[in-house]
Design a protein around this motif. Structure first.
Motif, PDB file in Angstrom:
ATOM      1  N   ILE A 100      51.893  75.606  39.243  1.00 14.54           N
ATOM      2  CA  ILE A 100      52.514  76.086  40.484  1.00 14.54           C
ATOM      3  C   ILE A 100      53.836  75.352  40.694  1.00 14.54           C
ATOM      4  O   ILE A 100      53.861  74.112  40.703  1.00 14.54           O
ATOM      5  CB  ILE A 100      51.596  75.823  41.696  1.00 14.54           C
ATOM      6  N   TYR A 113      53.539  71.525  39.395  1.00 11.69           N
ATOM      7  CA  TYR A 113      52.300  70.787  39.101  1.00 11.69           C
ATOM      8  C   TYR A 113      51.828  71.161  37.706  1.00 11.69           C
ATOM      9  O   TYR A 113      51.584  72.333  37.428  1.00 11.69           O
ATOM     10  CB  TYR A 113      51.220  71.116  40.135  1.00 11.69           C
ATOM     11  N   ALA A 123      56.106  73.941  43.001  1.00 11.33           N
ATOM     12  CA  ALA A 123      55.993  73.610  44.420  1.00 11.33           C
ATOM     13  C   ALA A 123      57.353  73.407  45.077  1.00 11.33           C
ATOM     14  O   ALA A 123      57.496  73.620  46.279  1.00 11.33           O
ATOM     15  CB  ALA A 123      55.140  72.363  44.594  1.00 11.33           C
ATOM     16  N   LYS A 131      55.383  76.650  56.338  1.00 11.94           N
ATOM     17  CA  LYS A 131      53.972  77.067  56.322  1.00 11.94           C
ATOM     18  C   LYS A 131      53.174  76.178  55.371  1.00 11.94           C
ATOM     19  O   LYS A 131      53.736  75.454  54.553  1.00 11.94           O
ATOM     20  CB  LYS A 131      53.873  78.515  55.846  1.00 11.94           C
ATOM     21  N   ILE A 132      51.854  76.289  55.449  1.00 12.77           N
ATOM     22  CA  ILE A 132      50.981  75.568  54.528  1.00 12.77           C
ATOM     23  C   ILE A 132      51.296  76.022  53.105  1.00 12.77           C
ATOM     24  O   ILE A 132      51.458  77.216  52.863  1.00 12.77           O
ATOM     25  CB  ILE A 132      49.501  75.847  54.869  1.00 12.77           C
ATOM     26  N   GLY A 133      51.436  75.052  52.209  1.00 11.78           N
ATOM     27  CA  GLY A 133      51.707  75.393  50.815  1.00 11.78           C
ATOM     28  C   GLY A 133      53.183  75.612  50.517  1.00 11.78           C
ATOM     29  O   GLY A 133      53.536  76.057  49.427  1.00 11.78           O
ATOM     30  N   SER A 134      54.055  75.278  51.485  1.00  9.61           N
ATOM     31  CA  SER A 134      55.482  75.504  51.242  1.00  9.61           C
ATOM     32  C   SER A 134      56.125  74.355  50.479  1.00  9.61           C
ATOM     33  O   SER A 134      57.293  74.438  50.106  1.00  9.61           O
ATOM     34  CB  SER A 134      56.204  75.739  52.564  1.00  9.61           C
ATOM     35  N   GLY A 135      55.379  73.262  50.250  1.00 13.28           N
ATOM     36  CA  GLY A 135      55.894  72.176  49.413  1.00 13.28           C
ATOM     37  C   GLY A 135      56.277  70.920  50.175  1.00 13.28           C
ATOM     38  O   GLY A 135      56.901  70.016  49.613  1.00 13.28           O
ATOM     39  N   LYS A 136      55.865  70.823  51.436  1.00 13.18           N
ATOM     40  CA  LYS A 136      56.261  69.670  52.263  1.00 13.18           C
ATOM     41  C   LYS A 136      55.661  68.366  51.737  1.00 13.18           C
ATOM     42  O   LYS A 136      56.367  67.376  51.550  1.00 13.18           O
ATOM     43  CB  LYS A 136      55.810  69.890  53.721  1.00 13.18           C
ATOM     44  N   SER A 137      54.349  68.369  51.484  1.00 14.63           N
ATOM     45  CA  SER A 137      53.708  67.140  51.005  1.00 14.63           C
ATOM     46  C   SER A 137      54.211  66.761  49.633  1.00 14.63           C
ATOM     47  O   SER A 137      54.357  65.578  49.309  1.00 14.63           O
ATOM     48  CB  SER A 137      52.190  67.319  50.953  1.00 14.63           C
ATOM     49  N   THR A 138      54.482  67.764  48.819  1.00 12.13           N
ATOM     50  CA  THR A 138      55.005  67.498  47.476  1.00 12.13           C
ATOM     51  C   THR A 138      56.324  66.740  47.571  1.00 12.13           C
ATOM     52  O   THR A 138      56.550  65.776  46.828  1.00 12.13           O
ATOM     53  CB  THR A 138      55.218  68.823  46.722  1.00 12.13           C
ATOM     54  N   GLN A 196      49.243  62.920  54.642  1.00 11.73           N
ATOM     55  CA  GLN A 196      48.670  63.980  55.469  1.00 11.73           C
ATOM     56  C   GLN A 196      47.201  63.703  55.796  1.00 11.73           C
ATOM     57  O   GLN A 196      46.780  63.842  56.935  1.00 11.73           O
ATOM     58  CB  GLN A 196      48.789  65.302  54.715  1.00 11.73           C
ATOM     59  N   LYS A 214      43.338  62.754  39.299  1.00 12.31           N
ATOM     60  CA  LYS A 214      43.059  64.173  39.519  1.00 12.31           C
ATOM     61  C   LYS A 214      42.368  64.768  38.310  1.00 12.31           C
ATOM     62  O   LYS A 214      41.565  65.675  38.433  1.00 12.31           O
ATOM     63  CB  LYS A 214      44.366  64.912  39.820  1.00 12.31           C
ATOM     64  N   ASP A 259      49.031  70.736  36.080  1.00 10.10           N
ATOM     65  CA  ASP A 259      47.683  71.270  35.886  1.00 10.10           C
ATOM     66  C   ASP A 259      47.530  72.710  36.367  1.00 10.10           C
ATOM     67  O   ASP A 259      46.743  73.462  35.813  1.00 10.10           O
ATOM     68  CB  ASP A 259      46.624  70.353  36.520  1.00 10.10           C
ATOM     69  N   THR A 260      48.287  73.105  37.389  1.00  5.90           N
ATOM     70  CA  THR A 260      48.138  74.482  37.874  1.00  5.90           C
ATOM     71  C   THR A 260      49.328  75.360  37.511  1.00  5.90           C
ATOM     72  O   THR A 260      49.234  76.585  37.584  1.00  5.90           O
ATOM     73  CB  THR A 260      47.999  74.511  39.412  1.00  5.90           C
TER      74      THR A 260
HETATM   75  N1  LIG Z   1      47.661  68.220  43.212  1.00  4.55           N
HETATM   76  C1  LIG Z   1      48.069  69.489  43.093  1.00  4.55           C
HETATM   77  N2  LIG Z   1      47.861  70.130  41.940  1.00  4.55           N
HETATM   78  C2  LIG Z   1      48.271  71.395  41.781  1.00  4.55           C
HETATM   79  N3  LIG Z   1      48.888  72.105  42.702  1.00  4.55           N
HETATM   80  C3  LIG Z   1      49.134  71.534  43.900  1.00  4.55           C
HETATM   81  C4  LIG Z   1      48.720  70.181  44.145  1.00  4.55           C
HETATM   82  N4  LIG Z   1      49.077  69.851  45.401  1.00  4.55           N
HETATM   83  C5  LIG Z   1      49.677  70.941  45.912  1.00  4.55           C
HETATM   84  N5  LIG Z   1      49.718  71.943  45.031  1.00  4.55           N
HETATM   85  C6  LIG Z   1      50.338  73.275  45.229  1.00  4.55           C
HETATM   86  O1  LIG Z   1      51.705  73.087  45.471  1.00  4.55           O
HETATM   87  C7  LIG Z   1      52.142  73.899  46.538  1.00  4.55           C
HETATM   88  C8  LIG Z   1      52.757  73.051  47.634  1.00  4.55           C
HETATM   89  O2  LIG Z   1      51.762  72.245  48.202  1.00  4.55           O
HETATM   90  P1  LIG Z   1      52.028  71.154  49.333  1.00  4.55           P
HETATM   91  O3  LIG Z   1      53.215  70.368  48.969  1.00  4.55           O
HETATM   92  O4  LIG Z   1      50.781  70.415  49.570  1.00  4.55           O
HETATM   93  O5  LIG Z   1      52.356  72.080  50.578  1.00  4.55           O
HETATM   94  P2  LIG Z   1      52.374  71.719  52.119  1.00  4.55           P
HETATM   95  O6  LIG Z   1      52.284  70.258  52.262  1.00  4.55           O
HETATM   96  O7  LIG Z   1      53.642  72.296  52.602  1.00  4.55           O
HETATM   97  O8  LIG Z   1      51.209  72.420  52.729  1.00  4.55           O
HETATM   98  C9  LIG Z   1      50.941  74.699  47.000  1.00  4.55           C
HETATM   99  O9  LIG Z   1      51.014  75.980  46.435  1.00  4.55           O
HETATM  100  C10 LIG Z   1      49.760  73.929  46.463  1.00  4.55           C
HETATM  101  O10 LIG Z   1      48.717  74.827  46.124  1.00  4.55           O
END
Ligand SMILES: Nc1ncnc2c1ncn2[C@@H]1O[C@H](COP(=O)(O)OP(=O)(O)O)[C@@H](O)[C@H]1O
Ligand SMILES: [Mg+2]
Length: 588
Positions: free
Chosen positions: A360, A355, A362, A381-388, A428, A121, A357-358
Motif C-alpha cells: 500500500i 508498506y 501510504a 480521513k482514516i487511512g489517509s497516511g497521517k500516522s505514517t 495514536q 510486525k 508487506d502490503t
Molecule cells: N503497518 C502497516 N502495514 C501495512 N500497511 C499499513 C500499515 N500501517 C498503515 N498501513 C496502510 O497505510 C495507509 C495509511 O495508514 P495510516 O498512516 O495509519 O493512516 P491514518 O493514520 O491517516 O489513519 C492505510 O491504507 C493503511 O491501511
C-alpha cells in the motif's frame, strides 16, 4: 550442528571453568576405576581362604579379616573421593551452562530491542518469547548435561576398557557386546519421546492461549452468555492434551524396563562366560566380580549416548532458530558517531512511502516546511497516511524516496537517539505499563523528580483526575489495577512525552477521546511551555488544529489542501466542509 558453532565464543569466555570441569571429570573417573579391582581382590581372598580352611587354625582367619577391613576402607575412601570430584564437576560444567544461558538470553534480548518495528510486525510475539525461553533452555541442555555426559563417557570408556582388556580380552568382548544394542534402542526411544513431548508442548500452549483469551474476553463471554461454549472449547483442548500426554507416558514407561533388561543381559553374559573362564583357570573368581561392576559402570554413560544424541539434535535445531533472529539486522540504524544538535525547520521534500508487506502506498510525494516554533495541523480521513507521516519523522520507518530534513540536515545523518529524544511523540494508540501512574509518567525521563511528574500531569490536563484516585500517583493501572478511560490514557501518554521536555511535539490523534475544551487547554499549555517549540498536531477534528500556523489536508497519501485556517475556509473545499460539518455536530 553448524548452528552450535555460534556458542564457541561462550566456551572461550568460560574456558578456564570448562577445562577445570573436564579435569574434574577425569579425576572422578580415576577414583572410580580402582574399587571394582579391590572388590575382586576381596573375592579372591575369600575363595583362597575357603580352600585353605581345612589346614587353618585361626591365624588365617584373623589375617583374612584384616585384609578385608583394609579393602573395605579403600573402597570407601575411593568412593568418597569420586563423589567429591563429581560434585566439583557438576559445580563447574553445569554452572558454566547456566552462565552461558544467562549471557545468551541477555544477548538475544538486547538484539531484540535493537530491531526495527517491521521485524515485530513480521514475527509473532509468541515466537519471540519461545526463542528466548524454550530454545535457550534446549541449548543449555547441550551446554550442560550433554557435554558432561559425553566427556564422562569418553573418559570412562578409555579408562575402563583397557583395564578390562588387561584382565581378559575375551571376557571384555562378551561383556560389552549388548552395549551397542542398548545405544541404538535408547536413541530410538528417546527420539520417539522427543517427537511426542513436542506434540504435548504444542497442545499445552494451545490450551493456555485458549484460557488466556477466555480470561481477557470474559466480559464479552458473560454478556453474550457464552460460558458453555468457552467451557466446551476448553474441555476439548484439555481432552486432546490428555490423550497426547498418555501416549508420551506409554513410551516413557518403556524406557526404564528396556534399560534394565539390557543391563541384566550384560551381567548374565559376564557371569556365564566368566564362570567358564574361571573354571578353565584362565581368570580368577574375583575377576568376574570386577567385570560385573565395570559393565554396570559403563552402562549408564553408554546408555546416555542415545539420550545425548537427541539432546544435541534438539539444541542444534533451537540454536538455528535463535541464529535466524540474531542474524536479522535492524533496518534503521544509526550512521553517526557523535551527538547531533536537533534544531531548526522540519522539511519534507517529495517524501513517498509504501508498506513493503502490503504494497500500500501510504504517502505520495509529500512536501512541506515547518518553521521552528510554528505549529502545523494535519487532518484527513482514516487511512489517509497521517500516522505514517509521523512514523517517518521519528524514523520508525524510512521513506522510499524523498528526504526529511531538520535544520537542513537529512534525518538519516542525525544521531538516532538524539532524534528520538528531541521528538515528543505521542502515538495514536496509547500504551501504558502495568505499573503506577507515577512510573508511567516518569518512564519518559528516568531521572526526573516528583515535581516534574506533577508538572507534566498538570500540563497534560490529567492532574485533577489523578488526585481523585485514592492512591493518587501511586495508583496501579493496567491488568492488576484500575482501568483508565480512553481519554485518561491519552492524557497520561501526553504527560509521559512532556516530561522529557522535547524540542518538537508530535501528537498523532492522541486527543481523540478528550472533549474539545480540555483539548484546547492542553494544546495551550504546551504552546505556553516554550515559544520556540515546533508542534505537529495530527487530528481528525478540525477544531483542534484551527489555530495552527499551517494546515495540511491529506487524502489517500496526497496533500490536497495547504494553508492556514482562513485560507482554507475561503477555498471552501475539503477542509471547509469538514470544519462546517463538525461545527454543526458539536452544537448537538
Ligand atoms: N503497518 C502497516 N502495514 C501495512 N500497511 C499499513 C500499515 N500501517 C498503515 N498501513 C496502510 O497505510 C495507509 C495509511 O495508514 P495510516 O498512516 O495509519 O493512516 P491514518 O493514520 O491517516 O489513519 C492505510 O491504507 C493503511 O491501511
Ligand atoms: Mg492514524
Amino acid at each position: 550442528m553448524e548452528a552450535l558453532r555460534y556458542l564457541n565464543k561462550y566456551f572461550w569466555k568460560y574456558r578456564y571453568r570448562f577445562i577445570l570441569g573436564l579435569l574434574f571429570i577425569f579425576i572422578s573417573n580415576v577414583f572410580g576405576l580402582y574399587p571394582p579391582v579391590y572388590i575382586g581382590e576381596v573375592f579372591n581372598i575369600i575363595s583362597d581362604a575357603l580352600s585353605e580352611k581345612t589346614s587353618s587354625d585361626g591365624t588365617v582367619q584373623s589375617l583374612v579379616k584384616n585384609q578385608l577391613a583394609y579393602y573395605a576402607f579403600l573402597v570407601l575412601a575411593f568412593a568418597a573421593c569420586k563423589g567429591l570430584f563429581m560434585f566439583f564437576m557438576r559445580q563447574t560444567i553445569i554452572v558454566m551452562s547456566r552462565m552461558i544461558e544467562y549471557d545468551l538470553k541477555n544477548e538475544i534480548y538486547n538484539h531484540y530491542q535493537r530491531l526495527s518495528i517491521s521485524f515485530y510486525k513480521r514475527n509473532k510475539t509468541g515466537d519471540l518469547m519461545n526463542r528466548i525461553s524454550e530454545d535457550v533452555s534446549r541449548v543449555r541442555m547441550f551446554l550442560g548435561p550433554a557435554i558432561l555426559y559425553t566427556t564422562n563417557l569418553i573418559i570412562s570408556i578409555s579408562l575402563i576398557i583397557p583395564k578390562m582388556a588387561s584382565i581378559s580380552p575375551k571376557l571384555t568382548l562378551y561383556a560389552l557386546s549388548p552395549l551397542p544394542i542398548l545405544v541404538i534402542a535408547i536413541y530410538k526411544v528417546s527420539s520417539v519421546m522427543n517427537v511426542k513431548s513436542e506434540i504435548v508442548q504444542r497442545q499445552l500452549s494451545k490450551l493456555s492461549s485458549i484460557s488466556q483469551e477466555t480470561f481477557s474476553g470474559i466480559r464479552v463471554i458473560k454478556s453474550y452468555i457464552q460460558e458453555d461454549f468457552a467451557q466446551n472449547q476448553f474441555m476439548d483442548a484439555a481432552e486432546d492434551y490428555k490423550k497426547k500426554n498418555l501416549s508420551l507416558v506409554k513410551v516413557n514407561a518403556l524406557f526404564f524396563p528396556l534399560m534394565v533388561l539390557l543391563i541384566g543381559l550384560s551381567t548374565l553374559f559376564t557371569i556365564y562366560i566368566g564362570g567358564m573362564e574361571a573354571i578353565a583357570g584362565h581368570i580368577q573368581v574375583g575377576d568376574i566380580a570386577t567385570f560385573v561392576i565395570y559393565v554396570n559402570m559403563l552402562t549408564w554413560p553408554v546408555a546416555s549416548l542415545g539420550w545425548v544424541t537427541s539432546i544435541v539434535q534438539r539444541a542444534a535445531a533451537s540454536q538455528e532458530r535463535i541464529n535466524e533472529f540474531m542474524n536479522e539486522q535492524p533496518e534503521i540504524e544509526d550512521q553517526t558517531t557523535g551527538h547531533s544538535n536537533i534544531q531548526g525547520d522540519i522539511e519534507f521534500n517529495k517524501v513517498s512511502f509504501t508498506y513493503p508487506d502490503t504494497g500500500i502506498q501510504a504517502l505520495k510525494k509529500i512536501s512541506f516546511t515547518l518553521k521552528q516554533g510554528e505549529t502545523i495541523g494535519i487532518i484527513g480521513k482514516i487511512g489517509s497516511g497521517k500516522s505514517t507521516l509521523a512514523e517517518l519523522l521519528c524514523r520508525i520507518n524510512d521513506p522510499d524516496s524523498g528526504t526529511i530534513c531538520i535544520g537542513g540536515e537529512n534525518i538519516k545523518n542525525l544521531n538516532l537517539n538524539d532524534l528520538r529524544n528531541a521528538m515528543g511523540y505521542v502515538p495514536q494508540e496509547s500504551f501504558l505499563f502495568s505499573d503506577s501512574i507515577y512510573n508511567n509518567i516518569a518512564f519518559g525521563d528516568q531521572d526526573c523528580d516528583a515535581d516534574a511528574v506533577m508538572n507534566a500531569a498538570k500540563k497534560a490536563g490529567i492532574y485533577s483526575n489523578i488526585k481523585q484516585f485514592k492512591k493518587q500517583f501511586e495508583t496501579i493501572i493496567g491488568e492488576r489495577g484500575i482501568t483508565l478511560s480512553g481519554g485518561q490514557k491519552q492524557r497520561l501518554s501526553i504527560a509521559r512525552a512532556l516530561i522529557r521536555k522535547p524540542k518538537f511535539m508530535l501528537f498523532d490523534d492522541c486527543l481523540s477521546a478528550v472533549d474539545t475544551e480540555t483539548e484546547e487547554l492542553i494544546l495551550q499549555n504546551i504552546k505556553n511551555q516554550s515559544e520556540s517549540k515546533s508542534c505537529i498536531i495530527i487530528s481528525h477534528r478540525a477544531s483542534s488544529i484551527k489555530h495552527a500556523d499551517q494546515i495540511i489536508v491529506l487524502k489517500q497519501g496526497e496533500i490536497i489542501e495547504q494553508g492556514d485556517h482562513n485560507t482554507l475556509m475561503n477555498m471552501d473545499e475539503e477542509y471547509a466542509r469538514i470544519f462546517k460539518k463538525q461545527l454543526v455536530e458539536s452544537k448537538y
